[in-house]
Enzyme design. Sequence first.
Site, PDB file in Angstrom:
ATOM      1  N   HIS A   6      -7.750  -7.594  14.959  1.00 47.39           N
ATOM      2  CA  HIS A   6      -6.349  -7.372  14.587  1.00 47.39           C
ATOM      3  C   HIS A   6      -5.886  -8.437  13.596  1.00 47.39           C
ATOM      4  O   HIS A   6      -5.804  -9.612  13.935  1.00 47.39           O
ATOM      5  CB  HIS A   6      -5.506  -7.419  15.859  1.00 47.39           C
ATOM      6  CG  HIS A   6      -4.061  -7.137  15.660  1.00 47.39           C
ATOM      7  ND1 HIS A   6      -3.074  -8.030  16.020  1.00 47.39           N
ATOM      8  CD2 HIS A   6      -3.429  -6.055  15.155  1.00 47.39           C
ATOM      9  CE1 HIS A   6      -1.902  -7.507  15.756  1.00 47.39           C
ATOM     10  NE2 HIS A   6      -2.071  -6.313  15.227  1.00 47.39           N
ATOM     11  N   ARG A   7      -5.642  -8.016  12.363  1.00 46.00           N
ATOM     12  CA  ARG A   7      -5.302  -8.937  11.261  1.00 46.00           C
ATOM     13  C   ARG A   7      -6.438  -9.939  11.056  1.00 46.00           C
ATOM     14  O   ARG A   7      -6.210 -11.101  10.705  1.00 46.00           O
ATOM     15  CB  ARG A   7      -3.975  -9.652  11.521  1.00 46.00           C
ATOM     16  CG  ARG A   7      -2.832  -8.696  11.848  1.00 46.00           C
ATOM     17  CD  ARG A   7      -1.528  -9.426  12.145  1.00 46.00           C
ATOM     18  NE  ARG A   7      -0.599  -8.531  12.844  1.00 46.00           N
ATOM     19  CZ  ARG A   7       0.550  -8.897  13.376  1.00 46.00           C
ATOM     20  NH1 ARG A   7       0.940 -10.162  13.278  1.00 46.00           N
ATOM     21  NH2 ARG A   7       1.318  -8.035  14.003  1.00 46.00           N
ATOM     22  N   GLU A  33      -8.587  -4.815  11.043  1.00 44.82           N
ATOM     23  CA  GLU A  33      -7.288  -4.222  10.734  1.00 44.82           C
ATOM     24  C   GLU A  33      -6.521  -5.188   9.859  1.00 44.82           C
ATOM     25  O   GLU A  33      -6.583  -6.408  10.051  1.00 44.82           O
ATOM     26  CB  GLU A  33      -6.528  -3.962  12.034  1.00 44.82           C
ATOM     27  CG  GLU A  33      -5.192  -3.234  11.861  1.00 44.82           C
ATOM     28  CD  GLU A  33      -3.999  -4.169  11.700  1.00 44.82           C
ATOM     29  OE1 GLU A  33      -2.896  -3.680  11.387  1.00 44.82           O
ATOM     30  OE2 GLU A  33      -4.171  -5.398  11.869  1.00 44.82           O
ATOM     31  N   ASP A  35      -2.855  -5.474   6.954  1.00 35.41           N
ATOM     32  CA  ASP A  35      -1.575  -4.905   6.537  1.00 35.41           C
ATOM     33  C   ASP A  35      -1.377  -5.152   5.054  1.00 35.41           C
ATOM     34  O   ASP A  35      -1.700  -6.232   4.548  1.00 35.41           O
ATOM     35  CB  ASP A  35      -0.427  -5.568   7.307  1.00 35.41           C
ATOM     36  CG  ASP A  35      -0.668  -5.541   8.812  1.00 35.41           C
ATOM     37  OD1 ASP A  35      -0.403  -4.504   9.424  1.00 35.41           O
ATOM     38  OD2 ASP A  35      -1.146  -6.560   9.348  1.00 35.41           O
ATOM     39  N   HIS A  48       1.423  -9.250   7.088  1.00 37.75           N
ATOM     40  CA  HIS A  48       2.050  -8.354   8.056  1.00 37.75           C
ATOM     41  C   HIS A  48       3.562  -8.295   7.930  1.00 37.75           C
ATOM     42  O   HIS A  48       4.156  -7.231   7.792  1.00 37.75           O
ATOM     43  CB  HIS A  48       1.677  -8.768   9.479  1.00 37.75           C
ATOM     44  CG  HIS A  48       2.357  -7.947  10.532  1.00 37.75           C
ATOM     45  ND1 HIS A  48       3.578  -8.311  11.086  1.00 37.75           N
ATOM     46  CD2 HIS A  48       2.009  -6.777  11.114  1.00 37.75           C
ATOM     47  CE1 HIS A  48       3.937  -7.389  11.957  1.00 37.75           C
ATOM     48  NE2 HIS A  48       3.012  -6.451  12.004  1.00 37.75           N
ATOM     49  N   GLU A 108      -3.296  -0.777   7.097  1.00 37.77           N
ATOM     50  CA  GLU A 108      -1.980  -0.271   7.486  1.00 37.77           C
ATOM     51  C   GLU A 108      -0.997  -0.506   6.348  1.00 37.77           C
ATOM     52  O   GLU A 108      -0.779  -1.651   5.925  1.00 37.77           O
ATOM     53  CB  GLU A 108      -1.472  -0.945   8.761  1.00 37.77           C
ATOM     54  CG  GLU A 108      -0.119  -0.399   9.186  1.00 37.77           C
ATOM     55  CD  GLU A 108       0.421  -1.018  10.465  1.00 37.77           C
ATOM     56  OE1 GLU A 108       1.668  -1.052  10.623  1.00 37.77           O
ATOM     57  OE2 GLU A 108      -0.381  -1.477  11.294  1.00 37.77           O
ATOM     58  N   LYS A 110       2.409  -1.137   5.117  1.00 37.70           N
ATOM     59  CA  LYS A 110       3.632  -1.671   5.725  1.00 37.70           C
ATOM     60  C   LYS A 110       4.836  -1.271   4.870  1.00 37.70           C
ATOM     61  O   LYS A 110       5.395  -2.084   4.139  1.00 37.70           O
ATOM     62  CB  LYS A 110       3.536  -3.189   5.843  1.00 37.70           C
ATOM     63  CG  LYS A 110       2.486  -3.664   6.831  1.00 37.70           C
ATOM     64  CD  LYS A 110       2.904  -3.397   8.268  1.00 37.70           C
ATOM     65  CE  LYS A 110       4.095  -4.249   8.645  1.00 37.70           C
ATOM     66  NZ  LYS A 110       4.436  -4.092  10.084  1.00 37.70           N
ATOM     67  N   ASP A 229      -6.716  -9.695  18.942  1.00 34.60           N
ATOM     68  CA  ASP A 229      -6.763 -10.967  18.228  1.00 34.60           C
ATOM     69  C   ASP A 229      -7.975 -11.788  18.657  1.00 34.60           C
ATOM     70  O   ASP A 229      -8.369 -12.714  17.949  1.00 34.60           O
ATOM     71  CB  ASP A 229      -5.500 -11.792  18.542  1.00 34.60           C
ATOM     72  CG  ASP A 229      -4.219 -11.063  18.208  1.00 34.60           C
ATOM     73  OD1 ASP A 229      -4.200 -10.295  17.226  1.00 34.60           O
ATOM     74  OD2 ASP A 229      -3.213 -11.250  18.927  1.00 34.60           O
TER      75      ASP A 229
END
Length: 237
Positions: A6-7, A33, A35, A48, A108, A110, A229
């Site tokens: 995640h990120r 992943e 953003d 993000h 993703e 944003k 994370d």
Amino acid sequence: MEIWAHRGASARQPENTIAAFTAAMEAGADGVELDVQLTSDGVPVVIHDEKVDRTHDGTGWVSGFTLDQLQKLRSLLKPKADPMLTRIPTLAEVLDLLAAGSQRINIELKNSVKPYKGLEGKVLGLVHQRGLGARVVLSSFNHYSLQRLRERGWTGELAAVHDGMLREPWRYFRELDVQAVHPPRHVLMVPGFVTRAHRAGFLVRVWTVNKAVQRQRCLRLGVDGIFTDVMKPGPNW
């Protein structure tokens, strides 16, 4: 069950940075992943929050900075790494890094707070230039944006991100022409959610799963993937 960073490996390195994505690759993540937003001069960058205040030593909207201005900001997040590896990267820089690996890539968009005109086309252009279409999942909370991606010719995987207790949303998701749904973990409290999603033909990837008990519940329910994370869990994980 797939493990998506995640990120990037954001418990180890500042989120959405080259350092975090490198750490995720080294840890053997199944996917990463990230953003993406646009600078004032129209460059897709990986960050993000719509404002830089939480993550970097500046104040204001991402869309209010040029790329050069953004990349002069220093990360406020720990742990620390080389400033060049923890500055706000461009999407092109991140894709060039990830292209050398085998991980799936969830981008993703944003654009549910700021509309970012032209974001879809720029993201698609960068993905296609690198031949990464088969490895990329495009997702957004902005479901109009998902529609625009299809209209622009995207034939790869789309995922609808949502944050709510939707009742029987499968017809809506079919109309969106998505292949996956990305719900928050509290949706798992809805009896049968994962089973019904699978019966309707959708993959389910849940965010954000950082604790052993959460991961184990996802496994029991048959979730297809989790965004986490934590890329090097402890013995009880």
